[in-house]
Motif scaffolding. Sequence first.
Motif, PDB file in Angstrom:
ATOM      1  N   TYR A   1      34.395  32.606 -39.268  1.00 33.97           N
ATOM      2  CA  TYR A   1      33.043  32.422 -39.795  1.00 33.97           C
ATOM      3  C   TYR A   1      32.093  32.202 -38.620  1.00 33.97           C
ATOM      4  O   TYR A   1      32.391  31.396 -37.721  1.00 33.97           O
ATOM      5  N   VAL A   2      30.986  32.898 -38.616  1.00 29.88           N
ATOM      6  CA  VAL A   2      29.986  32.722 -37.556  1.00 29.88           C
ATOM      7  C   VAL A   2      28.612  32.593 -38.186  1.00 29.88           C
ATOM      8  O   VAL A   2      28.393  33.037 -39.325  1.00 29.88           O
ATOM      9  N   LEU A   3      27.709  31.998 -37.439  1.00 29.75           N
ATOM     10  CA  LEU A   3      26.339  31.834 -37.912  1.00 29.75           C
ATOM     11  C   LEU A   3      25.464  32.846 -37.175  1.00 29.75           C
ATOM     12  O   LEU A   3      25.267  32.735 -35.966  1.00 29.75           O
ATOM     13  N   VAL A   4      24.991  33.817 -37.899  1.00 36.48           N
ATOM     14  CA  VAL A   4      24.160  34.849 -37.294  1.00 36.48           C
ATOM     15  C   VAL A   4      22.708  34.378 -37.344  1.00 36.48           C
ATOM     16  O   VAL A   4      22.171  34.103 -38.425  1.00 36.48           O
TER      17      VAL A   4
ATOM     18  N   TRP B   1      19.817  30.785 -40.448  1.00 33.24           N
ATOM     19  CA  TRP B   1      21.087  31.424 -40.076  1.00 33.24           C
ATOM     20  C   TRP B   1      21.691  32.070 -41.311  1.00 33.24           C
ATOM     21  O   TRP B   1      21.566  31.538 -42.421  1.00 33.24           O
TER      22      TRP B   1
ATOM     23  N   MET C   1      33.418  37.386 -38.563  1.00 32.98           N
ATOM     24  CA  MET C   1      33.646  38.220 -37.381  1.00 32.98           C
ATOM     25  C   MET C   1      35.135  38.555 -37.287  1.00 32.98           C
ATOM     26  O   MET C   1      35.961  37.652 -37.116  1.00 32.98           O
ATOM     27  N   PRO C   2      35.489  39.838 -37.391  1.00 29.41           N
ATOM     28  CA  PRO C   2      36.905  40.208 -37.280  1.00 29.41           C
ATOM     29  C   PRO C   2      37.430  39.942 -35.876  1.00 29.41           C
ATOM     30  O   PRO C   2      36.677  39.846 -34.908  1.00 29.41           O
TER      31      PRO C   2
ATOM     32  N   ILE D   1      30.366  42.882 -37.672  1.00 26.44           N
ATOM     33  CA  ILE D   1      30.394  41.567 -38.312  1.00 26.44           C
ATOM     34  C   ILE D   1      29.954  41.743 -39.763  1.00 26.44           C
ATOM     35  O   ILE D   1      28.899  42.305 -40.020  1.00 26.44           O
TER      36      ILE D   1
ATOM     37  N   MET E   1      28.469  40.551 -43.120  1.00 31.86           N
ATOM     38  CA  MET E   1      27.605  39.484 -43.571  1.00 31.86           C
ATOM     39  C   MET E   1      28.049  39.031 -44.951  1.00 31.86           C
ATOM     40  O   MET E   1      28.345  39.846 -45.824  1.00 31.86           O
TER      41      MET E   1
ATOM     42  N   ALA F   1      30.437  25.625 -35.563  1.00 30.62           N
ATOM     43  CA  ALA F   1      30.557  27.082 -35.663  1.00 30.62           C
ATOM     44  C   ALA F   1      29.766  27.777 -34.554  1.00 30.62           C
ATOM     45  O   ALA F   1      28.746  27.269 -34.076  1.00 30.62           O
ATOM     46  N   VAL F   2      30.260  28.927 -34.181  1.00 35.63           N
ATOM     47  CA  VAL F   2      29.601  29.761 -33.172  1.00 35.63           C
ATOM     48  C   VAL F   2      28.336  30.358 -33.774  1.00 35.63           C
ATOM     49  O   VAL F   2      28.345  30.843 -34.901  1.00 35.63           O
ATOM     50  N   GLU F   3      27.246  30.292 -33.012  1.00 37.80           N
ATOM     51  CA  GLU F   3      26.016  30.974 -33.422  1.00 37.80           C
ATOM     52  C   GLU F   3      25.928  32.291 -32.683  1.00 37.80           C
ATOM     53  O   GLU F   3      26.151  32.333 -31.465  1.00 37.80           O
ATOM     54  N   LEU F   4      25.603  33.345 -33.379  1.00 34.48           N
ATOM     55  CA  LEU F   4      25.410  34.640 -32.724  1.00 34.48           C
ATOM     56  C   LEU F   4      23.927  34.984 -32.741  1.00 34.48           C
ATOM     57  O   LEU F   4      23.333  35.217 -33.800  1.00 34.48           O
ATOM     58  N   ASP F   5      23.361  34.993 -31.560  1.00 38.04           N
ATOM     59  CA  ASP F   5      21.951  35.371 -31.405  1.00 38.04           C
ATOM     60  C   ASP F   5      21.879  36.903 -31.334  1.00 38.04           C
ATOM     61  O   ASP F   5      22.906  37.583 -31.291  1.00 38.04           O
TER      62      ASP F   5
ATOM     63  N   MET G   1      24.862  39.942 -30.923  1.00 35.14           N
ATOM     64  CA  MET G   1      25.120  41.053 -31.851  1.00 35.14           C
ATOM     65  C   MET G   1      25.089  42.377 -31.083  1.00 35.14           C
ATOM     66  O   MET G   1      25.865  43.288 -31.363  1.00 35.14           O
TER      67      MET G   1
ATOM     68  N   GLN H   1      28.364  42.627 -29.256  1.00 35.65           N
ATOM     69  CA  GLN H   1      29.461  42.951 -30.168  1.00 35.65           C
ATOM     70  C   GLN H   1      29.460  44.449 -30.470  1.00 35.65           C
ATOM     71  O   GLN H   1      30.509  45.077 -30.523  1.00 35.65           O
TER      72      GLN H   1
END
Lengths: 108, 757
Positions: A45-48, A56, A61-62, A69, A71, B393-397, B401, B404
């Motif tokens: 689980y990630v916070l986009v 967020w 994320m695999p 990723i 959503m 948790a990891v934040e993705l800015d 992205m 990735q």
Amino acid sequence: MGRYQLSANDLQFAREFLASPIGYHSPGLQRVLNRMRGADWAFKYVLVVERRHARWRLGRMPLKRGSAIEMVEDVVYTDLLEAERDIFRRRWKDLTARPLDLGSDDAA
Amino acid sequence: MLPIVAYLDKLTVAPGERLAVMAGSFGAHTYRADLRRIIQGDTNPQGPGYKDEAIALDLGGERPAEAKGFYPGSCVVVPGRGMLSNLDDFTLAAVASPTLLDERERTVIAMPGFARIGIDAEGHVFAEALGRRLATTGRVTRNMWHVLSLAYSGGDGRLTLSISAESDAAGEDGQLEAISVPATAAPSGATEILIAATRGPNGRPGTFFDGKIDRPALFSAAVAHDTLRRLLADFERLSRTRNLRAAWDFSRKISTQTICDVSPFQLHGRIHNAPARAMTGWLWKGQDLDWKKRPDLYSAIHFHSTDMYDAAWTVDFTFTVPEGLGSGVYAVRLVPDGDEEAAYYCVFALRPPREQASGNTVAFLFPTCSYLAYANHRLGMDVPGTEIGMGRAVELDRHHMFLQANPGIGFSVYETHDDESGVFHSSRLRPIVDLQPKVRSFLGGFGSNVWQFNADTHILGWLDHIGQHYDVITDEDLHAEGLQLLGRYNVILTGTHPEYHTGNMIAALQGFTDRGGRLMYLGGNGFYWVVSFSEDMPGIMECRRSEAGIRPWEPGHGQFYHAFTGEYGGLWRRNGRPPNHLCGVGMTSQGFDICEPYVLSPAARDPRAAFIFEGLSKTAKIGDFGLAGGGAAGLEVDRADAAQGTPAHALVLASSTRHTDIYLMTPEDLLDPTPDWSGTQADIIRADLTFFETAGGGAVFSTGSIAWAGSMAWNGYENEIAYITANVLRRFDNPDRFRMPGGREDGQPVETRSTES
Ligand SMILES: [Fe+2]
């Protein structure tokens, strides 16, 4: 990795986490979190970040580098502590196959 | 994501010099460029606020944004120089150890248009030549050496593919498989040889090999496989063999891009995209661990389909940095399609003029080595344990992205390649999407969560806030110019996490403080890893993480010495330059959740330290606030330790007294793992605020904590952490010499002290 199995004995640590998701934790809670956050997941689980410091979305994320990723539909957070609590509940369910049920003291 | 990304041809430039801008569209149609001075990059609403300044310089109007791509993958290219014809009979050969086998076909050696040996998607060796394709029934084994050969004899009209697996067990002959088909000779039209790739339909190298290759060779005769094995094992005999057309000894000119042919034809080649050289070869069995002593054993190159040196984008425009512009941190800002929110910042340092001092006596050492080490890092994405280390948790800015979606941009030295071997190289000749203001990170702690460059802007913002004039010099400048450059200044300030240093840099900084210079180390985990620059490849840096240190990978047995310089890789602490000696403290622990205040020690009342706390009411705790994890001590923390070189007279003014249990010991100190080495239990896990004078009249002030600057920026830079830092800067900028305690002065005999801790 991943030897520890969550059980009803860990409900006390779930309570502890929901009260204070970030910072000092008891050794028992830290062990629960290590299990939840460790390596042996097909996805994380990630916070986009949608708006920095404000908004967020939850993503999955695999494991494989460069994978798209996914959503999670309609999950938006405006508070990081709330996001932590929600991810904790999701993982509790993923690991025990039951929703986290803290009975009457489940405030949230 | 990022509709436009870009890079400059340099990270440091002097006034009056030119910069080239290479921009690539990832969705943008047009863009406009302008020049900004970066003052404070953190956008946290709890912080002092984002701040930059437009510089009046016309960088042209709207430009079209051209799509440009990333083409990773390393290989060797050897131009044929007319020597690849007259091969009616031939043998093409190489010794190879694959490290990754997957659904892709891979090329070991190719003469495009004539012959090729590779490994197919199932792990069979295949060969193509004279209109035929052969494949072995056996499969190659990962991490095992195989001798591969493809031979054609016109005499019997047969094309033969042979492989032998070279078992590491003593004295065993390799198992052989040979396949042979009838074929008719055809002229070679090949104009080049590629090793670890072949020429793709788009004209670029493709079908890259992941693994090691040793002593590829070409003969103008069919050579029996056993004979070939014996010849390849002996370069002296091989080079005198009459039918040898070319044979490449990768152990020659190891530190360069050049690949040497040992045949009399001198068909030399060059590496492409910086594969790893100085790697143990087919004949290495542990006889020596240093390639400089036995280069012959280091005859392999480790190629990766993910290696990246130079993105080689076409130049969009160049401009001259105006003469009158003051030294500082600047960015060429590219605004795509009128959307300022989506702007990309190409950050660079404007250093002072080369030939004359600017007159500023304070300089910020812009840590380009550490920025390069982390360039495009993917810790939160590729390393599952990052979330445990962050405690959330990891934040993705947006830039994450982008990373990735575009792994081809190339990695940082925190990643592994697809074959799980470590990434030794990081280059600035490509966009570095995390070297921008505003970006969020993984390791910056609960709060602002900024790291490296963006965290360092807390210091730049504070310098601006107190009205301090300063120059900006970079690691690359310091590496090239040494103490001559530092000698212009009274005070050098570091960034928050100056972790990576070349030998030149450490020597210059040590020489500076020894000779009266003043160093303010405003970070943590500083001066930790050895890195090297290449004299042959500008813009790339090498790091081999040998033996100890918190590290994402090891360089592999026998591969601890850098290829660029021959230096022993790893920790400076193991290489005679412990950080404790230079700055009083050295790495002790890390955790990326929350941070702590420092508790003052009795040494804070020492008259020698009076200037540090001047004007402050001395509370027991300092820094119980901050943008990085809520405290001044944390993320990565350093301790004073006489056993590691902390000067005996150093004052430890204050220390953090607890951390969460995410903070554990470093491997170099955790010799015997027991479960008591954690932040709530072990006293050794702490940041030590440290000050000492040097015999040359200089002084050093060290925070031993990455989070310090996040506290400086708290409350609009108005707080005791910022005031302490200002007090130190003021006194350090005063040329009056510091006196050693106990009358030890330059020119006087130095008392020998025991180094008990
Ligand atoms: Fe680091």
